[in-house]
Design a protein around this motif. Sequence first.
Motif, PDB file in Angstrom:
ATOM      1  N   ASN A   2       0.987  -1.204   0.102  1.00 59.55           N
ATOM      2  CA  ASN A   2      -0.103  -0.186  -0.067  1.00 59.55           C
ATOM      3  C   ASN A   2       0.906   1.256   0.027  1.00 59.55           C
ATOM      4  O   ASN A   2       0.413   2.368   0.698  1.00 59.55           O
ATOM      5  N   GLY A   3       2.489   0.757  -0.143  1.00 66.17           N
ATOM      6  CA  GLY A   3       2.573   3.048  -0.167  1.00 66.17           C
ATOM      7  C   GLY A   3       3.776   3.020   1.096  1.00 66.17           C
ATOM      8  O   GLY A   3       4.499   3.987   1.199  1.00 66.17           O
ATOM      9  N   GLN A   4       3.076   1.753   2.560  1.00 67.89           N
ATOM     10  CA  GLN A   4       3.619   2.197   3.551  1.00 67.89           C
ATOM     11  C   GLN A   4       5.342   2.105   4.082  1.00 67.89           C
ATOM     12  O   GLN A   4       5.799   1.240   4.071  1.00 67.89           O
ATOM     13  N   VAL A   5       5.812   2.939   4.079  1.00 69.30           N
ATOM     14  CA  VAL A   5       7.216   2.589   4.986  1.00 69.30           C
ATOM     15  C   VAL A   5       7.348   2.320   5.917  1.00 69.30           C
ATOM     16  O   VAL A   5       6.757   1.426   7.400  1.00 69.30           O
ATOM     17  N   ILE A   6       7.729   0.619   5.823  1.00 73.03           N
ATOM     18  CA  ILE A   6       8.364  -0.437   7.053  1.00 73.03           C
ATOM     19  C   ILE A   6       9.551  -0.201   7.776  1.00 73.03           C
ATOM     20  O   ILE A   6       9.629  -1.221   8.228  1.00 73.03           O
ATOM     21  N   ASN A   7      10.735   0.271   6.236  1.00 78.21           N
ATOM     22  CA  ASN A   7      12.256  -0.276   7.025  1.00 78.21           C
ATOM     23  C   ASN A   7      12.276   1.484   6.156  1.00 78.21           C
ATOM     24  O   ASN A   7      12.329   1.776   5.336  1.00 78.21           O
ATOM     25  N   GLU A   8      12.931   2.480   6.844  1.00 81.22           N
ATOM     26  CA  GLU A   8      13.659   3.923   6.779  1.00 81.22           C
ATOM     27  C   GLU A   8      14.888   3.302   5.418  1.00 81.22           C
ATOM     28  O   GLU A   8      14.693   4.234   4.873  1.00 81.22           O
ATOM     29  N   ASN A   9      15.654   2.270   5.771  1.00 79.51           N
ATOM     30  CA  ASN A   9      16.474   2.016   4.574  1.00 79.51           C
ATOM     31  C   ASN A   9      16.936   0.069   4.639  1.00 79.51           C
ATOM     32  O   ASN A   9      16.663  -0.423   5.294  1.00 79.51           O
ATOM     33  N   TYR A  10      16.591   0.607   2.941  1.00 78.56           N
ATOM     34  CA  TYR A  10      16.841  -1.116   3.189  1.00 78.56           C
ATOM     35  C   TYR A  10      18.130  -1.760   2.865  1.00 78.56           C
ATOM     36  O   TYR A  10      18.655  -3.241   3.932  1.00 78.56           O
ATOM     37  N   HIS A  11      19.210  -1.341   2.671  1.00 77.75           N
ATOM     38  CA  HIS A  11      20.839  -1.615   2.865  1.00 77.75           C
ATOM     39  C   HIS A  11      21.341  -0.604   3.903  1.00 77.75           C
ATOM     40  O   HIS A  11      21.386   0.634   4.290  1.00 77.75           O
ATOM     41  N   GLU A  12      21.729  -1.687   4.485  1.00 77.91           N
ATOM     42  CA  GLU A  12      22.462  -1.060   6.162  1.00 77.91           C
ATOM     43  C   GLU A  12      24.135  -1.151   5.650  1.00 77.91           C
ATOM     44  O   GLU A  12      25.132  -1.810   6.368  1.00 77.91           O
ATOM     45  N   SER A  13      24.213  -0.335   4.833  1.00 76.55           N
ATOM     46  CA  SER A  13      25.838  -0.764   4.373  1.00 76.55           C
ATOM     47  C   SER A  13      26.829  -0.284   5.494  1.00 76.55           C
ATOM     48  O   SER A  13      26.302   1.096   5.996  1.00 76.55           O
ATOM     49  N   THR A  14      28.025  -0.087   5.423  1.00 80.76           N
ATOM     50  CA  THR A  14      28.838   0.545   6.205  1.00 80.76           C
ATOM     51  C   THR A  14      29.749   0.559   5.268  1.00 80.76           C
ATOM     52  O   THR A  14      31.416   0.708   5.612  1.00 80.76           O
ATOM     53  N   LYS A  15      30.285   0.419   3.783  1.00 78.40           N
ATOM     54  CA  LYS A  15      30.839   1.347   3.178  1.00 78.40           C
ATOM     55  C   LYS A  15      30.816   1.433   2.174  1.00 78.40           C
ATOM     56  O   LYS A  15      30.033   2.211   1.335  1.00 78.40           O
ATOM     57  N   ALA A  16      31.770   2.728   0.971  1.00 76.28           N
ATOM     58  CA  ALA A  16      31.100   3.662   0.063  1.00 76.28           C
ATOM     59  C   ALA A  16      31.549   3.086  -0.849  1.00 76.28           C
ATOM     60  O   ALA A  16      30.896   3.600  -2.086  1.00 76.28           O
ATOM     61  N   ILE A  17      32.649   1.845  -1.093  1.00 74.23           N
ATOM     62  CA  ILE A  17      33.158   1.231  -2.351  1.00 74.23           C
ATOM     63  C   ILE A  17      33.249  -0.665  -1.854  1.00 74.23           C
ATOM     64  O   ILE A  17      33.612  -0.298  -1.673  1.00 74.23           O
TER      65      ILE A  17
END
Length: 268
Positions: A86-101
Amino acid sequence: PKICQEYKRKFPDKIDLYLNVTNQGVKSNAKKLHFASAMSNSKYIALCDGDDFWTDATKLQAQVDYLEQNPQIYGCFHDVTVVDGNGQVINENYHESTKAIYDQDDSVVHGGSYGTCSLVFRSSVFNDLPNWFINSTSDYTIDLLITEFGNIAHIGKTMAAYRIHSNGMWQGNKEHLNNISLIQRYKMCLSYPKFKKKYGDYFRNKISELSLSLTFYYQSERNLVMRLKYSALYFYYTRPKNLRFFKILLGNVLLPRVYSAYKKLNDV
């Protein structure tokens, strides 16, 4: 389709539109999309699956600018929110990245772990597509293909939404079917001599783990043929074949009842 056709009418020199009368299936559609992108003469390619959406009007320009300024980087992705059907946010970020490259070593382990709708990459990676990619097109193998040429960068800005729902091609699929797809993907990677030499142990371990999981699944389903098939794969790909391995194979997979009776006798 009507919206796409309207954009095509407004911008005929900028848009090539490919419409299917019927759904050709994810693998067929993905191959058509990739080949069409490769032949488009575009400098960059951005992906957005049908159930995802972009949320920032500057997204494409920001990513193209980044790639223009960093010629050694061949692809970049950004953060995405996760929404439900329904387009409701269930997680603010899918990718919990710890790196830039991310290089290819990172992609082997973490490839495809971000929202595909956030990826923009250089179209030159499609110039001469290898068989291991053509026969196993996926988010994961796109990362491996890109990092054959250069690194992938993470941009720490949220500019799209990744939708998870029960009808999704991956999230909505049953776990054992996804595991079968993963095995095919890893086997295809092993067919490439470079990957086999450099990452062979990793791919074999993943196939072994998934095969064992599928063996237990089909054991619970009382499907002898499939249980034997995946126990054979488990046997073939497991390294090393030590005492613990044979204990798992015989005791939990091939002869569970015999092994259980044997244990009871020895425990008395």
